[in-house]
Design a protein around this motif. Structure first.
Motif, PDB file in Angstrom:
ATOM      1  N   THR A  20       4.040  76.277 -23.582  1.00  0.00           N
ATOM      2  CA  THR A  20       4.972  77.875 -22.877  1.00  0.00           C
ATOM      3  C   THR A  20       3.292  78.011 -22.195  1.00  0.00           C
ATOM      4  O   THR A  20       3.168  78.541 -20.879  1.00  0.00           O
ATOM      5  N   ASN A  21       2.255  77.775 -22.717  1.00  0.00           N
ATOM      6  CA  ASN A  21       0.662  78.917 -22.867  1.00  0.00           C
ATOM      7  C   ASN A  21       0.213  77.864 -21.384  1.00  0.00           C
ATOM      8  O   ASN A  21      -0.119  78.525 -20.660  1.00  0.00           O
ATOM      9  N   LEU A  22       0.185  76.157 -22.180  1.00  0.00           N
ATOM     10  CA  LEU A  22      -1.147  75.638 -21.642  1.00  0.00           C
ATOM     11  C   LEU A  22      -0.486  74.416 -19.760  1.00  0.00           C
ATOM     12  O   LEU A  22      -0.618  74.178 -19.454  1.00  0.00           O
ATOM     13  N   ARG A  23       0.577  73.655 -21.233  1.00  0.00           N
ATOM     14  CA  ARG A  23       1.105  72.652 -20.645  1.00  0.00           C
ATOM     15  C   ARG A  23       1.686  72.742 -18.620  1.00  0.00           C
ATOM     16  O   ARG A  23       1.905  72.081 -17.856  1.00  0.00           O
ATOM     17  N   ALA A  80      14.178  79.419 -14.364  1.00  0.00           N
ATOM     18  CA  ALA A  80      13.904  78.167 -14.388  1.00  0.00           C
ATOM     19  C   ALA A  80      13.364  78.094 -15.922  1.00  0.00           C
ATOM     20  O   ALA A  80      12.604  79.625 -16.305  1.00  0.00           O
ATOM     21  N   ASP A  81      13.092  76.801 -16.742  1.00  0.00           N
ATOM     22  CA  ASP A  81      12.193  76.998 -18.531  1.00  0.00           C
ATOM     23  C   ASP A  81      11.072  76.103 -17.772  1.00  0.00           C
ATOM     24  O   ASP A  81      11.019  74.834 -17.197  1.00  0.00           O
ATOM     25  N   VAL A  82       9.979  77.149 -18.264  1.00  0.00           N
ATOM     26  CA  VAL A  82       8.370  76.545 -16.996  1.00  0.00           C
ATOM     27  C   VAL A  82       7.859  75.305 -17.991  1.00  0.00           C
ATOM     28  O   VAL A  82       7.090  74.911 -17.713  1.00  0.00           O
ATOM     29  N   THR A  83       8.146  75.051 -19.302  1.00  0.00           N
ATOM     30  CA  THR A  83       8.263  73.440 -20.099  1.00  0.00           C
ATOM     31  C   THR A  83       9.019  72.499 -19.886  1.00  0.00           C
ATOM     32  O   THR A  83       8.718  71.621 -20.164  1.00  0.00           O
ATOM     33  N   ASN A  84      10.116  73.196 -18.490  1.00  0.00           N
ATOM     34  CA  ASN A  84      10.219  71.601 -18.162  1.00  0.00           C
ATOM     35  C   ASN A  84       9.750  71.153 -16.896  1.00  0.00           C
ATOM     36  O   ASN A  84      10.193  72.183 -16.179  1.00  0.00           O
ATOM     37  N   LYS A  85       9.511  69.504 -16.515  1.00  0.00           N
ATOM     38  CA  LYS A  85       8.684  69.375 -15.902  1.00  0.00           C
ATOM     39  C   LYS A  85       9.521  69.792 -14.955  1.00  0.00           C
ATOM     40  O   LYS A  85       9.909  69.764 -13.622  1.00  0.00           O
ATOM     41  N   SER A  86      10.861  68.962 -14.970  1.00  0.00           N
ATOM     42  CA  SER A  86      12.160  68.441 -13.317  1.00  0.00           C
ATOM     43  C   SER A  86      12.297  70.641 -13.162  1.00  0.00           C
ATOM     44  O   SER A  86      12.455  70.477 -12.403  1.00  0.00           O
ATOM     45  N   HIS A  87      11.988  71.564 -14.016  1.00  0.00           N
ATOM     46  CA  HIS A  87      12.208  72.604 -13.445  1.00  0.00           C
ATOM     47  C   HIS A  87      11.456  73.189 -12.417  1.00  0.00           C
ATOM     48  O   HIS A  87      12.018  73.349 -11.193  1.00  0.00           O
ATOM     49  N   PHE A 133      -0.736  74.373 -16.352  1.00  0.00           N
ATOM     50  CA  PHE A 133      -0.800  72.999 -15.579  1.00  0.00           C
ATOM     51  C   PHE A 133      -0.021  72.127 -14.904  1.00  0.00           C
ATOM     52  O   PHE A 133      -0.595  71.598 -13.230  1.00  0.00           O
ATOM     53  N   TRP A 134       1.256  72.718 -15.324  1.00  0.00           N
ATOM     54  CA  TRP A 134       1.892  71.931 -14.297  1.00  0.00           C
ATOM     55  C   TRP A 134       1.926  72.338 -12.639  1.00  0.00           C
ATOM     56  O   TRP A 134       1.895  71.995 -11.707  1.00  0.00           O
ATOM     57  N   PHE A 135       2.221  74.296 -13.108  1.00  0.00           N
ATOM     58  CA  PHE A 135       2.042  74.763 -11.838  1.00  0.00           C
ATOM     59  C   PHE A 135       1.054  74.597 -10.995  1.00  0.00           C
ATOM     60  O   PHE A 135       0.977  74.696 -10.185  1.00  0.00           O
ATOM     61  N   SER A 136      -0.138  74.503 -11.634  1.00  0.00           N
ATOM     62  CA  SER A 136      -1.013  74.437 -11.047  1.00  0.00           C
ATOM     63  C   SER A 136      -1.554  72.967 -10.031  1.00  0.00           C
ATOM     64  O   SER A 136      -2.037  73.649  -9.214  1.00  0.00           O
ATOM     65  N   GLN A 137      -0.730  72.002 -10.424  1.00  0.00           N
ATOM     66  CA  GLN A 137      -0.934  71.365  -9.685  1.00  0.00           C
ATOM     67  C   GLN A 137      -0.460  71.024  -8.397  1.00  0.00           C
ATOM     68  O   GLN A 137      -0.200  70.369  -7.939  1.00  0.00           O
ATOM     69  N   LYS A 138       1.670  71.622  -8.861  1.00  0.00           N
ATOM     70  CA  LYS A 138       1.846  71.137  -7.520  1.00  0.00           C
ATOM     71  C   LYS A 138       1.844  72.607  -6.433  1.00  0.00           C
ATOM     72  O   LYS A 138       1.868  71.956  -5.031  1.00  0.00           O
ATOM     73  N   ALA A 139       0.610  73.706  -7.307  1.00  0.00           N
ATOM     74  CA  ALA A 139       0.716  74.507  -6.275  1.00  0.00           C
ATOM     75  C   ALA A 139      -0.744  73.995  -6.150  1.00  0.00           C
ATOM     76  O   ALA A 139      -1.093  73.558  -3.956  1.00  0.00           O
ATOM     77  N   GLY A 140      -1.782  73.641  -6.216  1.00  0.00           N
ATOM     78  CA  GLY A 140      -3.401  72.972  -5.702  1.00  0.00           C
ATOM     79  C   GLY A 140      -2.522  71.988  -4.534  1.00  0.00           C
ATOM     80  O   GLY A 140      -3.376  71.714  -3.465  1.00  0.00           O
ATOM     81  N   GLU A 141      -2.233  71.210  -5.170  1.00  0.00           N
ATOM     82  CA  GLU A 141      -1.685  70.065  -4.003  1.00  0.00           C
ATOM     83  C   GLU A 141      -0.887  70.476  -2.734  1.00  0.00           C
ATOM     84  O   GLU A 141      -1.614  70.174  -1.517  1.00  0.00           O
ATOM     85  N   ARG A 142      -0.100  71.537  -2.505  1.00  0.00           N
ATOM     86  CA  ARG A 142       0.223  72.311  -1.573  1.00  0.00           C
ATOM     87  C   ARG A 142      -0.403  72.812  -0.219  1.00  0.00           C
ATOM     88  O   ARG A 142      -1.181  72.856   0.646  1.00  0.00           O
TER      89      ARG A 142
END
Length: 256
Positions: free
Chosen positions: A117-120, A66-73, A123-132
């Motif tokens: 790559t570094n910040l956005r 996956a490309d971590v900078t792609n939110k759909s990924h 946050f996306w991964f933290s948001q998705k993981a945090g929700e779960r």
């Protein structure tokens, strides 16, 4: 038993940038500590090599190119894990990049690449993981920052800005999510021997400059970083929240 366990048995950890360097070391180190590991990287071949080590240890490895900078990924990764009933107990936001341009030379494209790559992505991964994790009663989130987020270095203004933002994001997420049993911390490394630093460290003058401001007079070896990461991912750190642990050989403690 008064000493909390450092074991990660029964846990599943998601590691971004898991194909090389720090991410690879943490992924294998977590498997050694008992965790199954979800590997996320843009390079399938690198992940296959890491997955081989993890499976040799008797643990399960999941591979997500996956490309971590792609939110759909990012969304796709978590959707697929949900469909497989794989919970993410530990998140390691490790994916990162740098372009060493001087401030007057930074282009919009360079700014976006480093920030995304570094910040956005973190946050996306933290948001998705945090929700779960909130639904599951807790978890551990660990993001790789840098000493560059704390002191001014020659690494470049954009990189330093992302790493400083990670330190503050860590504090805010810990404040918001601590009540749900989610520990959010970060690690701030100094120079470590990785494929990304190989050329820099081969420059003796540059290496001498690094050693001159490092009380331990050496650069870091990857095992030096895996131990702190296991600590922050394990029950041993249950009362550590919102902190950045600088793994730097003492570099950040100095004054004049």
């Amino acid at each position: 038993m008064y000493l909390p366990s450092f074991s990660l048995n029964g846990k599943t950890a998601l590691v971004t940038g898991a194909g090389r360097g720090i991410g690879r070391a943490i992924a294998i180190g977590f498997a050694e500590a008992g965790a199954d590991v979800v590997l996320v990287s843009r390079t399938q071949a690198d992940m296959e090599e890491v997955a081989g080590h993890i499976r040799e240890l008797g643990r399960t490895a999941f591979i997500h190119e996956a490309d971590v900078t792609n939110k759909s990924h990012v969304e796709s990764i978590f959707s697929e894990l949900d469909s497989q009933q794989v919970s993410v107990d530990i998140l390691i936001n490790n994916a990162g990049t740098n372009i060493r341009s001087k401030a007057l030379d930074v282009s919009d494209e360079e700014w976006d690449t480093i920030m995304n790559t570094n910040l956005r992505s973190a946050f996306w991964f933290s948001q998705k993981a945090g929700e779960r994790m909130k639904k599951n009663g807790g978890g551990k989130i660990l993001t790789i920052s840098s000493v560059a987020g704390h002191v001014a270095l020659r690494t470049g203004v954009v990189y330093a800005s992302t790493k400083a933002a990670i330190i503050q994001m860590t504090k805010n997420l810990a404040l918001e999510w601590g009540q749900f049993g989610i520990n959010v911390n970060s690690i701030g490394p100094w120079y470590f021997k990785t494929p990304l630093t190989e050329k820099l460290l081969a420059d003796q003058e540059y290496l001498n400059d690094i050693l001159a401001v490092t009380p331990q007079k050496r650069v870091g070896e990857l095992p030096d970083l895996v131990g702190p990461a296991v600590f922050l991912a394990s029950e041993a750190s249950n009362y550590v929240n919102g902190q950045t642990l600088f793994v730097d050989g003492g570099m950040t403690i100095q004054g004049f």
